[in-house]
Structures are given as C-alpha cells and as structure tokens.
Write a protein that holds these residues in place. Structure first.
Motif, PDB file in Angstrom:
ATOM      1  N   GLU A 234       0.826  -1.216   0.000  1.00 10.43           N
ATOM      2  CA  GLU A 234       0.000   0.000   0.000  1.00 10.43           C
ATOM      3  C   GLU A 234       0.859   1.265   0.000  1.00 10.43           C
ATOM      4  O   GLU A 234       0.548   2.234  -0.690  1.00 10.43           O
ATOM      5  CB  GLU A 234      -0.965   0.000   1.195  1.00 10.43           C
ATOM      6  N   LEU A 235       1.951   1.258   0.762  1.00 10.36           N
ATOM      7  CA  LEU A 235       2.789   2.460   0.807  1.00 10.36           C
ATOM      8  C   LEU A 235       3.491   2.690  -0.536  1.00 10.36           C
ATOM      9  O   LEU A 235       3.509   3.813  -1.047  1.00 10.36           O
ATOM     10  CB  LEU A 235       3.812   2.380   1.938  1.00 10.36           C
ATOM     11  N   SER A 236       4.039   1.625  -1.092  1.00 13.27           N
ATOM     12  CA  SER A 236       4.781   1.814  -2.343  1.00 13.27           C
ATOM     13  C   SER A 236       3.844   2.164  -3.495  1.00 13.27           C
ATOM     14  O   SER A 236       4.261   2.797  -4.465  1.00 13.27           O
ATOM     15  CB  SER A 236       5.622   0.589  -2.673  1.00 13.27           C
TER      16      SER A 236
ATOM     17  N   ASN B 242       1.239   4.143  -3.151  1.00 12.74           N
ATOM     18  CA  ASN B 242       0.495   5.347  -2.729  1.00 12.74           C
ATOM     19  C   ASN B 242      -0.986   5.063  -2.521  1.00 12.74           C
ATOM     20  O   ASN B 242      -1.846   5.816  -2.976  1.00 12.74           O
ATOM     21  CB  ASN B 242       0.661   6.466  -3.757  1.00 12.74           C
ATOM     22  N   LEU B 243      -1.276   3.987  -1.828  1.00 13.33           N
ATOM     23  CA  LEU B 243      -2.670   3.578  -1.638  1.00 13.33           C
ATOM     24  C   LEU B 243      -3.182   3.936  -0.239  1.00 13.33           C
ATOM     25  O   LEU B 243      -4.211   3.441   0.205  1.00 13.33           O
ATOM     26  CB  LEU B 243      -2.794   2.065  -1.863  1.00 13.33           C
TER      27      LEU B 243
ATOM     28  N   ASP C  63      -4.080   7.126   2.472  1.00 15.72           N
ATOM     29  CA  ASP C  63      -4.241   8.554   2.776  1.00 15.72           C
ATOM     30  C   ASP C  63      -3.480   8.835   4.070  1.00 15.72           C
ATOM     31  O   ASP C  63      -3.829   8.305   5.120  1.00 15.72           O
ATOM     32  CB  ASP C  63      -5.733   8.899   2.973  1.00 15.72           C
ATOM     33  N   LEU C  64      -2.459   9.687   3.975  1.00 17.17           N
ATOM     34  CA  LEU C  64      -1.583   9.875   5.135  1.00 17.17           C
ATOM     35  C   LEU C  64      -1.983  11.020   6.052  1.00 17.17           C
ATOM     36  O   LEU C  64      -1.697  11.002   7.252  1.00 17.17           O
ATOM     37  CB  LEU C  64      -0.138  10.087   4.662  1.00 17.17           C
TER      38      LEU C  64
ATOM     39  N   HIS D 154      -8.192   7.335  -0.771  1.00 12.76           N
ATOM     40  CA  HIS D 154      -8.106   5.974  -0.233  1.00 12.76           C
ATOM     41  C   HIS D 154      -8.592   5.950   1.215  1.00 12.76           C
ATOM     42  O   HIS D 154      -7.818   5.675   2.141  1.00 12.76           O
ATOM     43  CB  HIS D 154      -6.665   5.461  -0.317  1.00 12.76           C
TER      44      HIS D 154
ATOM     45  N   SER E  27      -8.090   2.373   3.362  1.00 12.89           N
ATOM     46  CA  SER E  27      -6.892   1.569   3.094  1.00 12.89           C
ATOM     47  C   SER E  27      -6.797   0.439   4.109  1.00 12.89           C
ATOM     48  O   SER E  27      -7.332   0.538   5.227  1.00 12.89           O
ATOM     49  CB  SER E  27      -5.645   2.448   3.175  1.00 12.89           C
TER      50      SER E  27
ATOM     51  N   ARG F 200       7.139   2.642  10.016  1.00 15.32           N
ATOM     52  CA  ARG F 200       6.650   3.261   8.788  1.00 15.32           C
ATOM     53  C   ARG F 200       5.849   4.526   9.068  1.00 15.32           C
ATOM     54  O   ARG F 200       5.244   5.082   8.169  1.00 15.32           O
ATOM     55  CB  ARG F 200       5.794   2.265   7.976  1.00 15.32           C
TER      56      ARG F 200
END
Ligand code: 1PZ
Length: 216
Positions: free
Chosen positions: A88-90, A92-93, A95-96, A102, A105, A210
């Motif tokens: 998911e991180l790689s 861009n899936l 929402d940070l 997303h 997620s 992460r």
C-alpha cells in the motif's frame, strides 16, 4: 467423534488464533488468522448482549474491508501485515494526512483493530489479575481510558462508558468464556495473553517504523 462442546463458543480458541497468526519468529502476522481471531471476539461480544452491537458493527465493518482486500485481485499482497504495508505504501494507496482518495486503506483499517486489540489486552490482563469482587465495568473503563478512548470523540466515549455498565459480573463473564472454572480461566488467560501481546507488539513496531500510527 461426537463432541457437543465443539460448536459451543470458547474464548480459548479465539485467543489461540492470535498465536497461529504469528509468522517468521514473530516478525510478521498472517492477516487471515488475525481476522479469524477478530471474528471470534465479535462472536464473544455478541453473546454479551445487544448493548454492544454498536461496537461489534464497527468491528465487523472493518473485518469485512480487510477480507475484501484478501479476496480481491491483489489478495496475495494482503497475506501478511508486512506485505500489506509494503504494497500500500509503495503504491500510494494510503491517505496519510486526510481521508480522500483511499479512505479505507488496509493500513488505516487495520490500525483501528490494532488500537482495539490494545484495549482487549489491557482488559483481559486486568480480568486475569482481578479479585473475585472486582467490577468488570471498572476494569473495562480503565482499560478503555488507557487505550481506545484517546482516539474516540466525546460522543463515542460517552456511549461506551454507559454501555460498560451493562457488562455482566466477573463470574458470569468467566462463564460465557466457556473455558471452565474461574481458576481455569485465569490460567488460560495467563497462557494465551502473551500471544495477543506478541501480535500487538509486532504490529505496533511495524507501524512505528513506517510512521503509520496517526493515519486518518
Ligand atoms: C466486552 C465489552 C466490549 C467493550 C468494548 C470496548 C470498546 C468500546 C469502543 C466503542 C467504539 C465503537 C464505535 C465505533 C467507533 C469508530 O469510530 C472507531 C474508529 O473508526 P473510524 O471511525 O476511524 O473508521 N472504531 C474503532 O475504534 C474500532 C473499535 C472496535 C472495537 C472492538 C472491541 C473488541 C471487543 C472484543 C470483545 C471481547
């Protein structure tokens, strides 16, 4: 072999799922078995009465989201927590900072279950070490205030604290666990809780590394 105890609910089996989801020397977690553990917890919560259905509904929704990822086209990427986070991180899936493209997620959904697992760990540990006359509502709200409450808005905190008064007594609680006499329950918790802790600690460590602990 005929065994009528087999289809009866037993908390021991639920906690054992958290043992079986640990992989690679406790350095990863199998999502499928993690969700099996959660489904058992939901079943257990449902035996405690309808007051808790607002809690189990949310847990069920989140389990469902995760199961859909597992069953989906990229299911293989969701096999373990490590691979899910990586994928998911790689891609861009996730929402940070704000829920947008997303909103559901795997990372943010699992974080909600992870925070709830902390509550469970604290609560069961309190039950394990409690005296016979301890009030479950007190143990439960102490555990809640030290964990999940910090992430919940006022209205949910208020509703939860009212619901806690509907919890059965310590003895009844032990009976619904369907494990045996109170002594046996205490012993079972002592054996099983370390696995819940291991799962919690691994997930926490992964999310710290992460920087995922504050996902919206
Ligand atoms: C045994 C007694 C059960 C007491 C449960 C104690 C926890 C009370 C929590 C009540 C909150 C439920 C309402 C939903 C809240 C959601 O807003 C949040 C955040 O999700 P978002 O809105 O960001 O999508 N959901 C959660 O925090 C997950 C809550 C899951 C609770 C599962 C409890 C596990 C019970 C196991 C019972 C043995």
């Amino acid at each position: 072999k005929m065994d009528s105890a087999e289809d009866k609910f037993c908390l021991r089996e639920v906690l054992v799922s958290f043992k079986s989801c640990l992989l690679n020397d406790d350095k990863d977690v199998l999502v499928e078995h993690y969700l099996t553990g959660w489904k058992g917890l939901v079943r257990f919560m449902n035996t405690l009465g309808t007051v808790f259905s607002f809690v189990s509904k949310d847990a069920v929704t989140k389990i469902q989201i995760m199961e859909n990822y597992l069953k989906g086209d990229n299911g293989e990427r969701y096999r373990t927590l490590r691979s899910m986070v990586e994928y998911e991180l790689s891609g861009n899936l996730v929402d940070l900072t704000k829920r947008s493209s997303h909103p559901d997620s795997g990372c943010r959904t699992l974080l909600r279950l992870h925070r709830a697992l902390r509550w469970l760990q604290l609560f069961l540990e309190k039950l394990r070490t409690s005296s016979e006359d301890s009030k479950t509502s007190t143990l439960c709200s102490e555990a809640y205030n030290d964990s999940l409450a910090n992430y919940h808005p006022w209205l949910i905190r208020k509703t939860a604290s009212v619901a806690f008064f509907a919890l059965p007594t310590r003895n009844t609680f032990f009976e619904v666990m369907n494990v045996g006499s109170p002594d046996v329950v205490v012993e079972m918790l002592g054996e099983a809780l370390p696995y819940v802790s291991k799962v919690y600690d691994f997930t926490q460590e992964l999310y710290v590394q992460r920087n995922l602990l504050d996902l919206p």
